[in-house]
Scaffold this active site. Structure first.
Site, PDB file in Angstrom:
ATOM      1  N   ASP A 112       1.888   4.590   3.285  1.00  0.00           N
ATOM      2  CA  ASP A 112       1.080   5.211   2.636  1.00  0.00           C
ATOM      3  C   ASP A 112       1.171   6.360   1.285  1.00  0.00           C
ATOM      4  OD1 ASP A 112      -2.090   5.423   1.868  1.00  0.00           O
ATOM      5  OD2 ASP A 112      -1.929   6.330   3.860  1.00  0.00           O
ATOM      6  N   ASP A 113       1.713   7.054   1.708  1.00  0.00           N
ATOM      7  CA  ASP A 113       2.571   8.242   1.131  1.00  0.00           C
ATOM      8  C   ASP A 113       3.525   9.162   1.964  1.00  0.00           C
ATOM      9  OD1 ASP A 113      -0.029   8.721  -1.089  1.00  0.00           O
ATOM     10  OD2 ASP A 113      -1.197   8.830   1.530  1.00  0.00           O
ATOM     11  N   HIS A 172      -9.513   1.382   0.917  1.00  0.00           N
ATOM     12  CA  HIS A 172      -9.840   2.665   1.517  1.00  0.00           C
ATOM     13  C   HIS A 172     -11.285   1.705   2.317  1.00  0.00           C
ATOM     14  CE1 HIS A 172      -6.259   3.725  -0.257  1.00  0.00           C
ATOM     15  NE2 HIS A 172      -5.903   4.749   0.532  1.00  0.00           N
ATOM     16  N   GLU A 196     -10.508   4.281   7.779  1.00  0.00           N
ATOM     17  CA  GLU A 196      -9.012   5.256   7.929  1.00  0.00           C
ATOM     18  C   GLU A 196     -10.458   6.661   8.749  1.00  0.00           C
ATOM     19  OE1 GLU A 196      -7.538   6.813   4.007  1.00  0.00           O
ATOM     20  OE2 GLU A 196      -5.764   8.028   5.579  1.00  0.00           O
ATOM     21  N   HIS A 250       0.474  -0.994   0.128  1.00  0.00           N
ATOM     22  CA  HIS A 250      -0.188   0.005  -0.420  1.00  0.00           C
ATOM     23  C   HIS A 250       0.677   1.343   0.379  1.00  0.00           C
ATOM     24  CE1 HIS A 250      -4.170   2.484   1.828  1.00  0.00           C
ATOM     25  NE2 HIS A 250      -3.334   2.836   1.191  1.00  0.00           N
ATOM     26  N   HIS A 262       0.630   4.961  -2.339  1.00  0.00           N
ATOM     27  CA  HIS A 262       0.231   5.615  -3.649  1.00  0.00           C
ATOM     28  C   HIS A 262       1.495   6.418  -4.440  1.00  0.00           C
ATOM     29  CE1 HIS A 262      -3.890   5.423  -1.736  1.00  0.00           C
ATOM     30  NE2 HIS A 262      -3.023   5.379  -0.821  1.00  0.00           N
TER      31      HIS A 262
HETATM   32  N1  LIG Z   1      -4.278   8.059   3.051  1.00  0.00           N
HETATM   33  C1  LIG Z   1      -5.210   8.116   1.619  1.00  0.00           C
HETATM   34  N2  LIG Z   1      -6.504   8.092   2.375  1.00  0.00           N
HETATM   35  C2  LIG Z   1      -7.514   7.816   1.372  1.00  0.00           C
HETATM   36  N3  LIG Z   1      -6.812   8.407  -0.276  1.00  0.00           N
HETATM   37  C3  LIG Z   1      -5.992   8.641  -0.748  1.00  0.00           C
HETATM   38  N4  LIG Z   1      -4.912   9.102  -1.209  1.00  0.00           N
HETATM   39  C4  LIG Z   1      -3.710   9.335  -0.475  1.00  0.00           C
HETATM   40  N5  LIG Z   1      -3.648   9.007  -0.148  1.00  0.00           N
HETATM   41  C5  LIG Z   1      -4.880   8.622   0.554  1.00  0.00           C
HETATM   42 ZN   LIG Z   2      -3.999   5.052   0.553  1.00  0.00          ZN
END
Ligand SMILES: Nc1ncnc2[nH]cnc12
Ligand SMILES: [Zn+2]
Length: 322
Positions: free
Chosen positions: A270-271, A189, A192, A11, A13
């Site tokens: 994640d990011d 997703h 969260e 996971h 992005h």
């Molecule tokens: N943590 C996240 N939750 C939902 N959409 C996303 N797009 C990019 N990061 C995200």
């Molecule tokens: Zn994500």
């Protein structure tokens, strides 16, 4: 430190993996003013909504097939240096359309980056096509049809990202039906920015083998028991959850409680630069802050490979590396 441990990620992005230095170089290349976007080497945002705006502005700095190849190669090469043998990147063909190169060129660029990183380091990569929740069900179906027609062997899965508090999972049921019929691996997703109901809807309507995050299932003990019993894999991203304020600190993160309840859990970033983390740091936090033993962390990595959207020969090859 967990440098000695092999790692796997389900996971991340890809636009959210762009290091600020690379985004600055891209801004320079295209003459884009990034004041208010990057300050002191960090992305600027304060809550989830601003994060999404910031994310989209960073994504808009990648404009050609070559830019996307560079982005994927940069990220996977960094992962490999930290001992990562497998990575699934979440990709958004809609970005390819937004920037005008089209979805095919967008995916071609990312695939070239994945292949270049593999040639140089051996890391295996796959792409998960995502639909964007806050854009609604109709564009999602178009993207699902595109994903279903995929002609690239590295596209193996389907996800739903974006603002979880908008629309309902049912609005994306048809998109998921299209992806399921096409044989793509399914994740979504949920749990969260919204709570247990969102996870329950995701399980009931999408029937995914994995949930992206899923950590707020902890709000409902019956739901946690169901996730454990069904063997649904949770792609947890603790650093992201703390950065976005989903939990007040690592001490309050439910990763251990979910694992102890029998849920299958994995570690993900994640990011990463948006949340001041990396996959290596997520592993370090699991070890040093959350107190997981090396064998427990290895079990999470094994779970990630078991749940990866790959063919069985590739899975066996990856498992043999652990
Ligand atoms: N943590 C996240 N939750 C939902 N959409 C996303 N797009 C990019 N990061 C995200
Ligand atoms: Zn994500």
């Amino acid at each position: 430190m967990t440098l000695h441990l092999k790692k796997a990620e389900l996971h991340c992005h890809i636009e959210g993996a762009a290091p600020p230095a690379l985004a600055l170089a891209q801004a320079d290349k295209y003459g884009v003013d990034v004041s208010g976007l990057i300050e002191d080497g960090s992305y600027v945002w304060t809550d989830f909504s601003e994060f999404i705006v910031c994310y989209d502005r960073v994504a808009s700095l990648f404009r050609t097939e070559e830019d996307y190849a560079t982005l994927a190669e940069t990220y996977l090469t960094e992962l490999s240096a930290a001992g990562t043998i497998y990575s699934e990147i979440i990709v958004s063909p809609d970005h390819g359309n937004t920037i005008g190169i089209g979805a095919d060129a967008y995916l071609r660029g990312l695939a070239a980056g994945i292949e270049a990183a593999k040639a140089a380091t051996g890391i295996e990569g796959r792409m998960i096509i995502t639909i964007i929740r806050h854009l609604g069900g109709e564009p999602a179906e178009r993207t699902a049809f595109y994903a279903a027609r995929r002609d690239h062997p590295l596209v193996t899965g389907f996800n739903l990202a974006g603002e979880e508090r908008m629309y309902r999972v049912a609005d994306f049921a048809r998109a998921y039906d299209i992806a399921r019929d096409a044989g793509l691996g399914l994740t979504i997703h949920a749990g969260e920015m919204a709570g247990a109901d969102s996870v329950r809807d995701a399980l009931d309507i999408v029937r995914p083998s994995r949930i992206s995050h899923g950590v707020r299932a902890i709000e409902d003990a019956d739901l946690v028991r169901r996730i454990a019993a069904e063997g649904v894999v949770l792609e947890t991203c603790p650093g992201s959850n703390i950065a976005l304020g989903v939990f007040p600190g690592f001490h309050a993160h439910p990763l251990r409680a979910l694992r102890d309840a029998g849920c299958r859990v994995t570690l993900n970033a994640d990011d990463p630069p948006f949340f001041h983390t990396s996959l290596a740091q997520e592993y370090d936090i699991a070890s040093e802050v959350m107190g997981f033993a090396d064998a427990e962390i290895d079990a999470m990595t094994r779970t990630a490979i078991e749940a990866a959207f790959v063919d069985e020969d590739t899975r066996a090859m990856l498992l043999s590396k652990l």
